[in-house]
Structures are given as structure tokens and as C-alpha cells.
Enzyme design. Structure first.
Site, PDB file in Angstrom:
ATOM      1  CD  GLU A 100     -24.204   2.888  23.575  1.00  0.00           C
ATOM      2  OE1 GLU A 100     -24.770   3.690  24.340  1.00  0.00           O
ATOM      3  OE2 GLU A 100     -23.258   2.165  23.937  1.00  0.00           O
ATOM      4  CB  SER A 357      22.268   3.667 -21.051  1.00  0.00           C
ATOM      5  OG  SER A 357      23.671   3.610 -21.108  1.00  0.00           O
TER       6      SER A 357
END
Length: 787
Positions: A100, A357
Site C-alpha cells: 500500500e 449444606s
């Protein structure tokens, strides 16, 4: 003369040149000042748009390795995965700049040669052949879109120069990495890499880097999931362009690699956690959690598989904690986020529910630290009343004399309430909160004995953070959800108490380890819990490395009969442990300082060497903390010393008194079991009972109001009729207070009001030991024989 005139003329010319040069410098300087002032003014009047300003609510929540868990797109539904330059493969950066913008690292934002070339191509071909845009100009267009016209290009050039003035090259490149269009709703190289390739941008091959580098040129036309042929052609063009930067062998290999892309799917791991963290994002674009993406996926699959076998509307939740760092590795708030019928939008990791429990291990740990018990202290699992509170066991049965280890591994309710009654509910709740485990009571309620059986609410998150204390020397902590969360620790109990409780949960204590009660699950210390009415099923387990918690139930609190901690939650918890790397350590742990083993005696509770052998009815090998073997809890019914002293005939060894024997008497003593346990004792436990009275000696009369069985007496023989129905024995009771419990051969047959008596079926021949006991612990026993 001529020379002199020439010299004068030369000096005059040089002076004029200097004047012109000085004037030009002044004009140039003034022009620069004006240009600078204009640029400064323009920069202030037309500031650079902030990247993402048009979409301020875009957010991605990731796992610890950067894997997206859930994306919250912006108002345009754009997905981004913010990254830094260091988090992107150098191959991609090389491909991008090589294809690019080769002059990216030195131009001022605009490459004049590229612009001239693009203008010339446009004049010759009457169309755009190459745009001449630099990476900086593309970033300018991303943050401030303009039309593709001459005016738009000029605007883009000015913005590029402005970008270069405000940002470094690395910062500009980072903007490109995060905002470059990648097709559809994707922006940024990492979002594209993960969506198309299923991997982070840090792990790209040469071919993949080239493909992603060219994709922003035409993101809709080059999408590899829709147009793989076009994408491959564009990628190959990039690869050929990079022949002077990459070795030819690398390019040749890359050219043979086919273009493949998976279908884009919205990331949806740990959706409830992501939703939770989104509320605290405060403008951040990225939140990095502590989760392991692979483990999270595995846990979610296990929950989904488990929930298919549950009733309609039931759901599951699970939490996996790294004990060393308190970082959460897996977080599943519901079983299937898409299943609205199961209220899967409710995060059950955080929901307040009754823990059943699961609080019992903390009670026994606190009691160890307080010097109330050791691992084998004698407790009474029998029907008892604690100020009017009469707890029962989950199995609706009782076991008589049990140790702390047995009570905890069997999750017996009555012994836990007995210990809490000694320790104190307010003290217990305060200690839990000090350790970071928060409890919530109904409005207006205060801590009472029911809290140990689930009488207050907590959450899976609090439970897991607290259970980690059993692997962290008694230090609990707050589960950390993000990498930047602080490490918050709280002392829950001593290291010694944590070790003992964990050993009991893992192997049953010294006795349980010898018989291998927990089989294939050795190495995992775990506890189950079931709330009242089967509303919540829990299982929380601990190893050296991890703590795992599981909840199963209905988010709306409706009961699920038949589904409890042991049969519903424990298998899922163990399945998660099996998926964890190195979850179970095989090396034996060494007890911390202060933890020792010793033989203790029942029923008194002291060590063997601290009392005469004739007071030791039964020996138990126990874990002691700080060398303390506490005595058995005081007898609330009988009171007084736990030792019976009496006289025996020195010749016969039978009990006697001075008025019924001519022989010398000697003093003897026997240990007294707690009165509530006496109806439940077997012959082995009674071997140290006082001897019978010598013939001719009259035992003391029973105190008035003593409980007595009527309708049959010890030694009575009941005969069966040949071919007839099995006989029944109807018994009455006198002197009882409240309801009466009936034991037949040591098993609880039932309870009934004293006035009703009890009918005992005698189905089989043999001996029947029948015991009746009331709420005050008084009892009577008879033995009959059926022939």
C-alpha cells in the site's frame, strides 16, 4: 581607474543582492509565519475527528489471550477488536506497507511522486488507475469520510498532513490496524483475522497476511468467505509485489496456499459475564477478562449437555477459579443463552440462593480454630431439640454416635446444628462475612441455627471465592474477572483448620483415607448442598490448582423434586474437573505447622494417653489442631461429670454396697455417653458400662417420672402361629415428655405422641431390641424374642 570602477560596481551589485536576499528571507519567513498561523488556525477551527466518535459505544470483551468472547457493536453494528501494533504479526505490517505505501515511514503524510503518477494515469486513461493514497490518507478517510472527488481528495490530503502533525507513524499505523474496513460489519485486522480465519492477527501466515492487507481496497468484493477466488487473485498480486521483501521460497509457498474463510459468526462465549462487564466499561473499547477461551467453550458445552436431561425451565451455572491468582477461568451464568424458556438471561453465578449444606465445612473449620472439636470429636446424630428447633437429616434417618469427619462427609444436619449451637449463629455469620462470604437474610430476620442448613442466601460467586480458602491456607478471596482487577484476600480460617477440613472433604479424614470411601474422586475435596424443597442443587470442589462450583435449579425458584446436590450437581462438577489441565495433584500434601494426629477416646473425647484405659470405650485416630483434643460437648440433659463413679465387690467384681456384701468394696468408674445417645448405642459401645448389681443388692429406685415401656418386658418370648399372620407387639410408654421416638434393632421406626404408643411388627423370628426415647433424652429399652 577602470579597475576601481569595476570594484565599486561589484560591491554595489553584491550589496543589492544581499538586500534582495534579505528581503526574500523576510518575505519567506513572513510567509512561513502566515502559513503556520493559518495552519494553526485551521487546525483549531477544523480539529481532527476522534476515531470512533461516530460510534462511541463499540465494545469487545475478550478472553485472556485476546479471543473475542462477545462483541457489542456500535450503533452502525460494526465489530472491532482493538489491538496495538505489537499484537499484530510483523508479516501483516510488511505486506501492508510493501503493497500500500512503501514510503510510509518517511513521507509527511502525502507521497508527491505517487500523486503525480496517479494524476498522469488519470490524464492518459481518463479513469483512476491508482489512487496515490498513502496509509495516512486512508486513515484520514476512515476518521473523516469524504466523497471520491477532486475536492474530497484535497480534503483527504489536508487531513493526512494534520494527522502527521499530531500522531507518530506508529500511532497512525495503529489507527489503520483498528479501523480499516474488512468487509461486512468487520473493521480492523484482528476482527477480520478472528472472524474469517479463527485466529488472532498475531498468528498470521504469509499468505493470510497478504490477503488481509489487500482486503480494505475492496472489502465487499474481496471477502474471502463469499468470493474466495477474487480474494486469492488479489492476494497473489500482493505476494508478487513483495518479491523484493520476502524470500522467493516463502512467496512460492504462500502462492500455493488456498484461500479459506469460515462463515462470520457473532462471538458468543460467556455472554452473561460480558454483559455484566459492559455495565462497567465506562467508555472503554476493549475489556480483557481472565477467562480461558477453550475451557470456557468446554464448560459451556458440558452445561448444555447436562441441561438436556433436566426438567423444563431448569438451568445450570458453573464457575472455575484459579486458586493461585483468584482469576476466573470459566464463567457460565446459564446453560444456554438462547433458551428463553429456561430464563437463561438470568446470571445464576450472581443470583442470591439458599446454599443448603454448603456452609458446613466453614462451621467445622471455625470450630477447630475455636478449640471446640477435633476431626473425630463425638457428635450425636439423633433427634434433638435445640430451643424448640428440631432439625432432621436429608435422608430422614439418624446414625447415632458420629464423628466430625463422618458428620461432614455424610452432610448430617443434626450434628451441624449441635456444633453451631455451641459456636453461636451470630459469631458464625460474622466470621463468614469477615472471610468475604456474604449472606442475605429475609427482612427483619437475624442469624439463627437454621443458617447452617440454608436459612440465608448467598451466591455461587461468593461460595467459590470462600471455598478457595481450603486450598490457599485458609485465605479466601474475591474472584477476579478482569486482568486489571485487584487481588482481594480475606482470612477465613487458619491454615491448619483449612487443611483438616479439606482432608475430611477429600478422603473422610484419617479413618476415611484408610477405607477409600471416595474412590475415583480422590484428589478433589468437595461438598454438596440442597436447599429446602429441592430448589437449588449445589456442588463445590477444591484441588490444589482450581476451585469449581456448580449450581442447578430453576432461576424462578420453583422446586425440582428429585434433583439434589449429589445426583444433579456433583457429576457435572466432576466432569468439569476432568476437563481441567492438571486439576488433581497426586503428591501427598504435608500438614501445616500445628496439625498432628493422635488417638482420641469416645465418649469423653480426650487423647488416649490423657485418661485411664477403662474410660476409653472406643478409639479414633484424629487430626488435632495445636495439639488440642477437646472434651465432648457437655451433656445438656444429664449435666454433671461425664464419669460415673460407683463401688464394686472386690471378690465378684459386681456392683454392690456396704449393706449387701461382706467383702471389701473398691471404687470403680465408667464413662458416660451423652444421654441423647444412650438409646442408640450397640453392645460394643456399652462394653464399659457399669457391671450388673450383685444378687441380693437392690439397685436405686428409678426417679419418679422415668420413662418406661409397657406392654412387654425384657426376656419375653413371642411365638408365631403356624401358617398364620406375623405377630405384632403393641407397646405403651409412661413418663414421657412430648413425642416418643421408637428404635427397632437400632433403626428409627418412627415417632408418635406418647399416648398413642407404638405397634411393632414381628415379621421374622429372632431377637428384637426395642427402645423408646422422648424429647428430653430419657429412654427405656426392652428385648423380646420371636420364635
Amino acid at each position: 581607474m577602470t579597475q576601481r570602477l569595476a570594484a565599486i560596481r561589484a560591491r554595489t551589485c553584491r550589496g543589492a543582492a544581499r538586500v534582495r536576499a534579505s528581503r526574500a528571507l523576510r518575505v519567506g519567513a513572513a510567509a512561513l509565519v502566515v502559513i503556520g498561523a493559518l495552519a494553526f488556525t485551521a487546525d483549531r477551527l477544523f480539529p481532527l475527528p476522534t476515531p470512533g466518535r461516530s460510534a462511541p459505544f463499540a465494545l469487545i470483551v475478550t478472553a485472556r489471550d485476546g479471543t473475542p468472547l462477545r462483541a457489542f457493536p456500535d450503533k452502525l453494528y460494526i465489530w472491532r477488536n482493538p489491538v496495538t501494533l505489537e499484537q499484530v504479526s510483523p508479516r501483516y505490517v510488511q505486506a501492508l506497507t510493501g503493497y500500500e505505501d512503501r514510503a510510509f515511514w518517511w513521507h509527511p503524510g502525502v507521497n508527491p511522486f505517487a500523486l503525480v503518477r496517479a494524476a498522469g494515469q488519470w490524464i492518459v486513461h481518463r479513469r483512476i488507475v491508482s489512487g496515490g493514497s498513502t496509509i495516512t490518507m486512508q486513515v484520514a478517510r476512515m476518521i473523516d469520510p469524504t466523497p471520491r472527488t477532486l475536492r474530497g481528495k484535497l480534503h483527504q490530503i489536508l487531513r493526512a498532513l494534520q494527522l502527521e502533525a499530531h500522531f507518530s507513524k506508529r500511532e497512525i499505523l495503529t489507527l489503520y490496524l483498528n479501523y480499516a474496513p474488512m468487509g461486512g460489519v468487520l473493521e480492523g485486522v484482528d476482527a477480520a483475522s478472528r472472524a474469517y480465519l479463527g485466529k488472532p492477527a498475531s498468528n498470521l501466515s504469509y499468505a493470510e497476511a497478504a490477503m488481509l492487507a489487500v482486503l480494505p481496497q475492496a472489502p465487499s468484493l474481496l471477502r474471502p468467505d463469499r468470493f474466495p477466488h477474487r480474494a486469492q487473485q488479489a492476494r497473489d498480486k500482493v505476494l508478487h509485489r513483495l518479491a523484493d521483501r520476502w524470500p522467493q521460497t516463502v512467496i512460492d509457498d504462500a502462492l500455493t496456499e488456498p484461500v479459506y474463510a469460515q462463515t462470520i459468526r457473532e462471538p458468543m462465549l460467556a455472554p452473561l459475564l460480558a454483559q455484566r462487564l459492559k455495565r462497567t466499561a465506562h467508555g472503554r473499547l476493549r475489556i480483557t477478562t481472565t477467562l480461558d477461551a477453550d475451557l470456557q467453550s468446554t464448560v459451556e458445552a458440558q452445561l448444555l449437555d447436562r441441561v438436556r436431561g433436566l426438567p423444563r425451565h431448569a438451568s445450570c451455572a458453573a464457575l472455575v477459579l484459579d486458586n493461585a491468582t483468584l482469576e476466573v477461568r470459566a464463567y457460565a451464568g446459564s446453560a444456554d443463552f438462547s433458551d428463553l424458556e429456561r430464563a437463561s438471561h438470568v446470571d445464576m453465578v450472581r443470583a442470591w440462593r439458599s446454599p443448603g449444606s454448603t456452609l458446613k465445612p466453614f462451621l467445622y473449620g471455625f470450630a477447630l480454630d475455636a478449640g471446640l472439636v477435633d476431626s473425630e470429636s463425638l457428635l450425636a446424630d439423633v433427634p434433638q431439640s435445640f430451643g424448640g428447633y428440631q432439625p432432621g437429616n436429608f435422608e430422614q434417618s439418624f446414625h447415632g454416635a458420629v464423628s466430625v469427619s463422618e458428620a461432614l462427609t455424610r452432610s448430617l444436619n443434626v450434628p451441624a446444628v449441635q456444633v453451631l449451637d455451641q459456636y453461636g449463629p451470630d459469631r458464625f455469620v460474622g466470621k463468614l462475612r469477615q472471610g468475604g462470604l456474604k449472606l442475605r437474610f429475609p427482612r427483619g430476620a437475624t442469624p439463627n441455627l437454621s443458617v447452617i442448613l440454608g436459612g440465608a442466601d448467598t451466591s455461587l460467586e461468593y461460595l467459590v471465592g470462600a471455598y478457595a480458602s481450603f486450598a490457599r491456607g485458609g485465605m479466601a478471596g474475591v474472584p477476579r474477572l478482569t486482568s486489571d482487577a485487584p487481588l482481594e484476600e480475606h482470612r477465613m480460617m487458619s491454615a491448619g483448620a483449612a487443611f483438616i477440613v479439606r482432608d475430611i472433604l477429600e478422603s473422610g479424614g484419617p479413618l476415611g483415607r484408610a477405607v477409600e470411601e471416595r474412590g475415583n474422586n480422590r484428589g478433589v475435596a468437595w461438598k454438596t448442598g440442597t436447599s429446602f424443597g429441592f430448589r437449588d442443587a449445589w456442588a463445590v470442589g477444591v484441588t490444589d490448582r482450581y476451585t469449581v462450583g456448580v449450581w442447578i435449579g430453576r432461576p424462578d425458584g420453583t422446586p425440582n423434586p428429585g434433583y439434589f446436590g449429589a445426583n444433579a450437581a456433583t457429576p457435572l462438577m466432576m466432569s468439569i474437573f476432568s476437563a481441567l489441565p492438571d486439576a488433581v495433584e497426586t503428591a501427598q500434601r504435608k500438614p501445616p505447622a500445628g496439625v498432628t494426629q493422635a488417638q482420641v477416646c469416645w465418649p469423653l473425647g480426650n487423647t488416649v494417653d490423657a485418661q485411664p484405659s477403662d474410660l476409653c470405650a472406643e478409639q479414633r485416630r484424629a487430626w488435632l489442631l495445636d495439639g488440642i483434643a477437646p472434651p465432648t460437648f457437655p451433656d445438656a440433659i444429664r449435666g454433671g461429670e461425664p464419669v460415673l463413679r460407683y463401688a464394686v465387690d472386690s471378690e465378684t467384681g459386681l456392683r454392690a454396697s456396704a449393706d449387701c456384701t461382706s467383702h471389701a468394696l473398691r471404687e470403680a468408674e465408667s464413662p458416660l455417653w451423652p444421654a441423647v445417645l444412650e438409646p442408640w448405642l450397640d453392645e460394643r459401645s456399652r462394653r464399659l458400662d457399669p457391671p450388673r448389681w450383685q444378687p441380693g443388692c437392690t439397685p436405686p429406685a428409678r426417679a419418679e417420672g422415668h420413662l418406661a415401656i409397657g406392654g412387654a418386658s425384657t426376656g419375653e418370648i413371642v411365638r408365631r402361629s403356624y401358617g398364620g399372620q406375623a405377630p405384632q407387639l403393641h407397646l405403651t410408654v409412661s413418663g414421657a415428655r412430648g413425642s416418643v421416638g421408637w428404635l427397632v434393632n437400632g433403626a428409627l421406626a418412627g415417632r408418635a405422641p406418647a399416648a398413642n404408643g407404638w405397634t411393632v411388627p414381628l415379621a421374622q423370628p429372632g431377637e428384637y431390641a426395642i427402645t423408646a426415647f422422648d424429647e428430653s433424652g430419657r429412654y427405656d429399652r426392652i428385648t423380646v424374642e420371636v420364635r
